[in-house]
Design an enzyme around this catalytic site. Structure first.
Site, short mmCIF file in Angstrom:
data_model
loop_
_atom_site.label_atom_id
_atom_site.label_comp_id
_atom_site.label_asym_id
_atom_site.label_seq_id
_atom_site.Cartn_x
_atom_site.Cartn_y
_atom_site.Cartn_z
N ASP A 82 26.69 32.44 26.33
CA ASP A 82 27.03 31.82 25.18
C ASP A 82 26.79 32.69 24.09
O ASP A 82 25.65 33.03 23.94
CB ASP A 82 26.12 30.39 24.94
CG ASP A 82 26.67 29.66 24.06
OD1 ASP A 82 27.90 29.67 23.48
OD2 ASP A 82 25.71 28.76 23.54
N GLY A 181 24.08 22.82 15.59
CA GLY A 181 22.74 22.22 15.38
C GLY A 181 22.81 20.50 15.08
O GLY A 181 23.99 19.97 15.61
N SER A 216 28.16 18.70 19.63
CA SER A 216 27.13 17.70 19.88
C SER A 216 27.54 16.44 19.04
O SER A 216 27.79 16.58 17.80
CB SER A 216 25.60 18.03 19.75
OG SER A 216 25.20 18.52 20.72
N ASP A 258 24.69 21.42 23.31
CA ASP A 258 23.38 21.75 23.54
C ASP A 258 22.48 20.82 22.62
O ASP A 258 21.50 20.25 23.15
CB ASP A 258 23.15 23.33 22.99
CG ASP A 258 21.74 23.92 23.24
OD1 ASP A 258 21.25 23.11 23.95
OD2 ASP A 258 21.57 24.91 22.61
P1 13P Z 1 25.84 21.82 19.28
O1 13P Z 1 24.64 22.32 18.43
O2 13P Z 1 26.76 20.93 18.49
O3 13P Z 1 25.07 21.47 20.61
O4 13P Z 1 26.77 23.05 19.80
C1 13P Z 1 26.38 23.91 20.93
C2 13P Z 1 26.98 25.24 20.99
O5 13P Z 1 28.11 25.16 20.46
C3 13P Z 1 26.58 26.29 22.18
O6 13P Z 1 27.70 27.27 21.75
O1 G3H Z 2 25.35 27.64 19.97
C1 G3H Z 2 24.06 27.71 20.01
C2 G3H Z 2 23.43 27.12 21.12
O2 G3H Z 2 22.85 26.01 20.89
C3 G3H Z 2 22.16 27.88 21.56
O3 G3H Z 2 21.05 27.68 21.13
O4 G3H Z 2 20.68 30.14 20.73
O5 G3H Z 2 18.80 28.29 20.23
O6 G3H Z 2 19.58 29.14 22.60
P1 G3H Z 2 19.90 29.05 21.16
ZN ZN Z 3 28.31 27.78 20.10
#
Ligand code: 13P
Ligand code: G3H
Ligand code: ZN
Length: 311
Positions: A82, A181, A216, A258
């Site tokens: 990711d 977020g 989310s 996430d």
């Molecule tokens: P959220 O913060 O909306 O869960 O998005 C997660 C995401 O895009 C991870 O790449």
């Molecule tokens: O897009 C971001 C995801 O929520 C991952 O978050 O970089 O804090 O692991 P992180």
């Molecule tokens: Zn993302």
């Protein structure tokens, strides 16, 4: 069943009017909660790992956790990087067994984004790995990168054909109003994704899988529970689930989630510890936290993604 790429999953999702859930994993309980839900609902699955997750849990631990989940569930699972921030990060994941990587050069100028994405695509495709790229900038926080709402920008549909044909990427993340977020929209405003932008992009890229980050929905019962048991998250607002479901019925084949997992886990642990101040065995609060993740993912699979019984 070995790890798979998303090629076939996306083709089926596109034609079937549903999307695959891409859930971020950081530890064993998260992997277990997600995969148990997917197994029960016979849902194809993408487990994704951020740079921060690799720094937190270690690449090898994460790979082995996902391999264990495949052994336990028999599910077809894509292991995806990711927000890969450089060729080197993508290369390290490709060499280290991932079947899919994202190169996120969306904050770079158009030509630079094309150049770095094409380099990752060449390396990945030679090794049977697929590549997600991004055009347009989402607001929010990913790892150390914070993009303010003013600096975010919707994807420009007139750029997508050139971008995809010159890079050879396999899927494209676009910005239509989602953001990372738990604070996605200003309180009091009506959250509304730009379906006109999605439609324009899809018209120019028929049959091509589109990805939504920042998806989310920030369930208010979880936010309320966090606030009730000592947290402070006023004004946390997510993307309405009906809008995500609509996107999944169109060209969106991958939906990233996430923050909702984090909320489910944190709300459950806060509640447990507040109600049982004498308990200190991590298994006692991680068990319900894992169950909360499972419940949340099952809800997403059925009500948002529509990918249940699609294996
Ligand atoms: P959220 O913060 O909306 O869960 O998005 C997660 C995401 O895009 C991870 O790449
Ligand atoms: O897009 C971001 C995801 O929520 C991952 O978050 O970089 O804090 O692991 P992180
Ligand atoms: Zn993302």
């Amino acid at each position: 069943m070995p790890l798979v790429t998303s090629k076939e999953m996306f083709a089926k999702a596109y034609n079937g009017g549903y999307a695959i859930g891409a859930f971020n994993v950081n530890n064993m309980e998260i992997v277990q909660g997600i995969t148990e839900a997917a197994k029960e609902l016979e849902a194809p699955l993408i487990l994704q790992v951020s740079k921060g997750a690799r720094a937190y849990a270690n690449h090898t631990y994460l790979i082995k956790l996902v391999e264990a989940a495949i052994i336990e569930t028999g599910l077809p699972i894509v292991l995806h990087l990711d927000h890969g921030d450089s060729f080197e990060t993508c290369k390290s994941c490709i060499d280290g067994g991932f079947t899919s990587v994202m190169i996120d050069a969306s904050s770079k100028p158009f030509e630079e984004n094309i150049e770095i994405t094409r380099k990752v695509v060449e390396y990945a495709h030679d090794r049977g790995v697929v590549v997600e790229a991004e055009l347009g900038t989402l607001a929010g926080i990913e790892d150390e990168v914070k993009v303010s709402a003013e600096d975010s920008s919707y994807t420009r549909p007139e750029e997508v054909e050139e971008f995809v044909s010159r890079t050879g990427c396999d899927s494209l993340a676009i910005a239509i109003g989602t953001s990372h977020g738990a604070y996605k929209f200003k309180p009091g405003t009506k959250p509304q994704l730009r379906f006109d932008v999605l439609e324009e992009v899809s018209k120019r890229l028929p049959g091509f899988p589109i990805v939504l980050h920042g998806s989310s929905s920030v369930p208010q019962d979880l936010v309320e529970k966090i606030n009730k048991f000592g947290g402070a998250m006023p004004g946390a607002i997510g993307v309405p689930e009906d809008q995500l479901r609509h996107a999944a019925s169109l060209s969106v084949c991958k939906i990233n989630i996430d923050s909702d997992l984090r909320l489910a886990m944190t709300a459950t642990i806060r509640e447990f510890l507040a109600l049982h101040p004498d308990k200190f065995d991590p298994r006692e609060y991680l068990k319900p936290a894992r169950a909360a993740i499972k419940e949340l993912v099952a809800h997403k699979i059925v009500n948002v993604l529509g990918c249940d019984h699609k294996i």
